[in-house]
Structure formats: structure tokens, C-alpha cells
Design an enzyme around this catalytic site. Structure first.
Site, PDB file in Angstrom:
ATOM      1  N   ARG A 185       0.825  -1.205   0.000  1.00  0.00           N
ATOM      2  CA  ARG A 185       0.000   0.000   0.000  1.00  0.00           C
ATOM      3  C   ARG A 185       0.865   1.263   0.000  1.00  0.00           C
ATOM      4  NH1 ARG A 185      -5.015  -1.965   3.844  1.00  0.00           N
ATOM      5  NH2 ARG A 185      -6.049  -3.129   2.193  1.00  0.00           N
TER       6      ARG A 185
ATOM      7  N   GLU B 186      -1.165  -8.759  -5.465  1.00  0.00           N
ATOM      8  CA  GLU B 186      -2.492  -9.276  -5.785  1.00  0.00           C
ATOM      9  C   GLU B 186      -2.453 -10.768  -6.109  1.00  0.00           C
ATOM     10  OE1 GLU B 186      -5.430  -8.213  -5.340  1.00  0.00           O
ATOM     11  OE2 GLU B 186      -4.783  -6.259  -4.631  1.00  0.00           O
TER      12      GLU B 186
ATOM     13  N   THR C  28      -5.019 -16.505  -0.149  1.00  0.00           N
ATOM     14  CA  THR C  28      -4.040 -16.526   0.944  1.00  0.00           C
ATOM     15  C   THR C  28      -4.242 -15.309   1.839  1.00  0.00           C
ATOM     16  OG1 THR C  28      -2.530 -17.445  -0.696  1.00  0.00           O
ATOM     17  CG2 THR C  28      -1.568 -16.841   1.399  1.00  0.00           C
TER      18      THR C  28
ATOM     19  N   GLY D 246       1.981 -22.011  -1.550  1.00  0.00           N
ATOM     20  CA  GLY D 246       0.948 -22.815  -2.194  1.00  0.00           C
ATOM     21  C   GLY D 246       0.479 -22.266  -3.527  1.00  0.00           C
TER      22      GLY D 246
ATOM     23  N   TYR E 137     -10.508 -10.932 -11.844  1.00  0.00           N
ATOM     24  CA  TYR E 137     -10.240 -10.268 -10.566  1.00  0.00           C
ATOM     25  C   TYR E 137      -8.894  -9.535 -10.588  1.00  0.00           C
ATOM     26  CZ  TYR E 137      -8.627  -9.276  -5.986  1.00  0.00           C
ATOM     27  OH  TYR E 137      -8.100  -8.606  -4.924  1.00  0.00           O
TER      28      TYR E 137
ATOM     29  N   ASP F 288     -13.723 -10.344  -5.455  1.00  0.00           N
ATOM     30  CA  ASP F 288     -13.172 -11.582  -4.897  1.00  0.00           C
ATOM     31  C   ASP F 288     -14.149 -12.114  -3.845  1.00  0.00           C
ATOM     32  OD1 ASP F 288     -12.893  -9.906  -2.742  1.00  0.00           O
ATOM     33  OD2 ASP F 288     -10.766 -10.308  -2.404  1.00  0.00           O
TER      34      ASP F 288
ATOM     35  N   CYS G 127     -16.748  -6.990   7.889  1.00  0.00           N
ATOM     36  CA  CYS G 127     -17.822  -7.853   7.385  1.00  0.00           C
ATOM     37  C   CYS G 127     -17.273  -9.264   7.184  1.00  0.00           C
ATOM     38  CB  CYS G 127     -18.356  -7.276   6.065  1.00  0.00           C
ATOM     39  SG  CYS G 127     -19.925  -7.992   5.588  1.00  0.00           S
TER      40      CYS G 127
HETATM   41 FE1  SF4 Z   1     -21.378  -6.439   6.716  1.00  0.00          FE
HETATM   42 FE2  SF4 Z   1     -22.721  -5.848   8.929  1.00  0.00          FE
HETATM   43 FE3  SF4 Z   1     -21.492  -3.919   7.549  1.00  0.00          FE
HETATM   44 FE4  SF4 Z   1     -23.663  -5.114   6.599  1.00  0.00          FE
HETATM   45  S1  SF4 Z   1     -23.533  -3.867   8.428  1.00  0.00           S
HETATM   46  S2  SF4 Z   1     -21.788  -4.644   5.459  1.00  0.00           S
HETATM   47  S3  SF4 Z   1     -23.381  -7.219   7.301  1.00  0.00           S
HETATM   48  S4  SF4 Z   1     -20.525  -5.646   8.621  1.00  0.00           S
END
Ligand code: SF4
Length: 354
Positions: free
Chosen positions: A27, A39, A45, A83, A122, A140, A194
Site C-alpha cells: 500500500r 495481488e 491466501t 501454495g 479479478y 473476490d 464484514c
Molecule cells: Fe457487513 Fe454488517 Fe457492515 Fe452489513 S452492516 S456490510 S453485514 S458488517
């Protein structure tokens, strides 16, 4: 999320990324070759594993010219343990195409870059957007998961037929003024907030736009097609001693672990003992007779689509000339020289017992 909210979503996401992104060596560069290497390494990985490999690779092959000029074996040696070795072989081949046909520059052109060996949708989108700020949305596994939750997409993320749907969503959402940052921000969100299990929605910078969060259905997304259980193969290999030396064979360049070196062996057939299979494969693969066969150890290793359990034997060379049936090369080397050759992870798991 309605289209009219897309710009607000982009602003929130980019703002969060600028403040909270993790430090990573790739970065801090705008070198397209370095970004490309990162990338390729990051496919399948985890970041934490890639950092050291990336630093070593760039120190050893700092530009596309030096990568193109290096023997494949040196490239595989630096890649050893990461790998998916086809990635390293393709990167090496692609560097040679760039040097020989593209004036030594990573092409600033999606279509030309996409045609290089090993470059898929990708990586083409990721490299073109991050290195050159070209407006391509990268998709991805992390990004599919985020999209599935943001838009309550029920298309299975592990079904190739869903790829187009996810790509369309990503294209619509992309910030075309800062596509490289946007793609990285989506990946970062998927990797750190997420996450597959227990997403931290309460601190998520885009929860106001997320349909899964708004309807408390985060756990239902992404959806996956059922997959078959991963098969396990039983392998027997023989470390053949001839005085101080052992025999290693090199795998063909195409296919799994292509170009790596290993001890001769193969699958144990049904009803066969591992020891019998070991002796049989030594005859079939390298045409040698052996004696004094001793069980050494058992190791296990998991690949993406199957697992192996490997019974390892040591034995003494008895007679015969090496004639190869399968491998592309073979060498008698001293045990102490094994470290000079790129070897599969499974082999590394028993080297200290030799
Ligand atoms: Fe993901 Fe929760 Fe953010 Fe929605 S609110 S994008 S489910 S982390």
C-alpha cells in the site's frame, strides 16, 4: 440500497478506509509490478501470511526484468510454502511476455493485461484500478460476501453462474473517481469488519446502507451452494538412500505443485499396504529396485479440493538406472542440499526426521 444512495455509501466507505486501513507494504507503492505481485499472492491466501513472502519476493526480483530473467526454480523456491504454485509459474511466464513483447512495462490497458498468463478478471481489475486508477470493479470472495449482505443477494457465492450478478452489482457501486481505493476499501471491509462469521455490524461504517443489517439477517448471507465432502487420498512415498545421497524427482510444470521436487511415490491402491505401494511406485516412477524398507512417519496435508495422508518410508537403493515415468527430472542429492530445492509443504513436514 437505492442507487441514489450509492454516492453516500462510497463517501462513508472511503472515509473509513483512509482512517482505518491496515499497514501493508504494497500500500506504500505505486509500482504496478509490485502491486501485481501482491495481488497474485493475496489470491486464496491471508494477508498475514503474504507480507513476508511479498517482501522477500520483491527484494529478490525487484522488477519485471529480473523476474523474467530468473530461472523458474529460483522463483518457485521463493514461493515455497505459499501454495498454489501455478500462480508463481504464470507470474514468471507473464513477466517474460512483458519483457519480450510489451517493452518491459506492465500494460496500462485492461485487455492487454488480462491476456497475460494467470491473469483473470479479478486480478486484471485489481491491478488496473489500484496501479493505474482505471475504473474496473474487482470481485473476490470478500467482496462477494459484502455485496451479498448489502443487497440481500441470494445467488450462491460459490457458484460460477452467480459471478455475473456480483460483477454487475460491483460495477454499479464502484467509485469511478477513485476505483483503486474503492476496491481496496471493499476488500478491507470484508477482511476486517464484514467477516464470514460474526460481522461487527455495530461498528461498520456502511451499516446504514446494509439491507442485511437493517433487517437483522446478516447470518443468512452470503448463501452457498452445497458442496461435496473433500476426499482424502492415501499416498506412500519412499526416501531412497544411495550412500549419503537421496533421490528426488521434479513434477511436471503444469498441474498441481508443478515444478516442485519431491520423493517418488503415489497413491495406495485399495487392498494394498502402504509399504507395497511405496515399492511399486518406486519401480513404476523411477525404475529402481530398493530394499531395507523402513516406516518413517505419517503426515497429513489439505489442498483446496482434497486432503492427503502420506506414509513415508526410507529404503536403500538396490539396483537399476533411473528411467522416469511421470516426473520431468530426477537428481541424487545429499540430504543437506534438500533446502536448495522448492519442495511441497507435505514434504517439509517430515524433513526433520531424515
Ligand atoms: Fe457487513 Fe454488517 Fe457492515 Fe452489513 S452492516 S456490510 S453485514 S458488517
Amino acid at each position: 440500497m437505492l442507487k441514489k444512495h450509492h454516492q453516500d455509501f462510497r463517501d462513508e466507505l472511503l472515509n473509513w478506509f483512509k482512517n482505518y486501513q491496515r499497514e501493508m507494504p504494497w500500500r506504500n507503492t505505486d509500482n504496478p509490478y509490485h502491486i501485481w505481485v501482491s495481488e497474485v499472492m493475496l489470491q486464496q491466501t491471508q494477508v498475514i501470511k503474504v507480507v513476508d513472502y511479498y517482501n522477500r519476493f520483491i527484494a529478490r526480483f525487484p522488477d519485471v526484468q529480473r523476474l523474467a530473467a530468473a530461472p523458474l526454480q529460483d522463483v518457485l523456491k521463493v514461493w515455497e510454502g505459499l501454495g498454489y504454485y501455478a500462480r508463481a509459474r504464470n507470474l514468471h511466464k507473464a513477466a517474460q511476455v512483458i519483457v519480450n513483447e510489451l517493452e518491459g512495462e506492465v500494460p496500462l490497458d485492461y485487455a492487454t493485461f488480462r491476456k497475460l498468463p494467470g491473469v483473470g478478471d479479478y486480478s486484471a481489475a485489481a491491478v488496473q484500478s489500484i496501479a493505474f486508477n482505471e475504473p474496473y470493479a474487482a470481485v473476490d470472495g470478500n467482496i462477494k460476501r459484502v455485496l451479498a449482505r448489502l443487497f440481500l443477494m441470494d445467488a450462491p457465492v460459490n457458484d460460477a453462474k452467480s459471478a455475473k450478478l456480483f460483477q454487475q452489482r460491483a460495477d454499479e457501486l464502484l467509485d469511478s473517481t477513485a476505483p483503486g481505493l474503492f476496491n481496496q476499501a471493499m476488500m478491507e471491509l470484508g477482511a476486517t469488519v464484514c467477516r464470514p462469521q460474526s460481522p461487527t455490524c455495530l461498528i461498520c461504517p456502511v451499516n446504514a446502507f446494509c439491507e442485511a443489517f437493517q433487517t437483522a439477517r446478516q447470518d443468512e448471507f452470503p448463501q452457498r451452494r452445497e458442496t461435496k465432502p473433500v476426499p482424502e487420498h492415501h499416498i506412500a512415498v519412499g526416501v531412497i538412500y544411495r550412500g549419503e545421497e537421496v533421490l528426488i524427482t521434479q513434477r511436471q510444470l503444469d498441474g498441481l505443485l508443478g515444478g516442485l521436487w519431491e520423493f517418488p511415490g503415489g497413491q495406495v491402491a485399495e487392498g494394498e499396504t502402504a509399504e507395497t505401494a511405496c515399492v511399486r511406485h518406486i519401480v513404476e516412477v523411477v525404475n529402481l529396485s530398493v530394499n531395507d524398507i523402513k516406516y518413517l512417519t505419517r503426515v497429513r496435508h489439505a489442498f483446496t479440493h482434497f486432503k492427503i495422508v502420506v506414509d513415508v518410508f526410507t529404503c536403500d537403493y538396490q539396483s537399476g538406472e533411473v528411467i522416469l515415468n511421470g516426473p520431468r527430472d530426477a537428481k541424487w542429492i545429499e540430504v543437506g542440499a534438500l533446502g536448495d530445492y522448492p519442495l511441497p509443504r507435505a514434504t517439509h513436514k517430515f524433513l526433520d526426521k531424515l
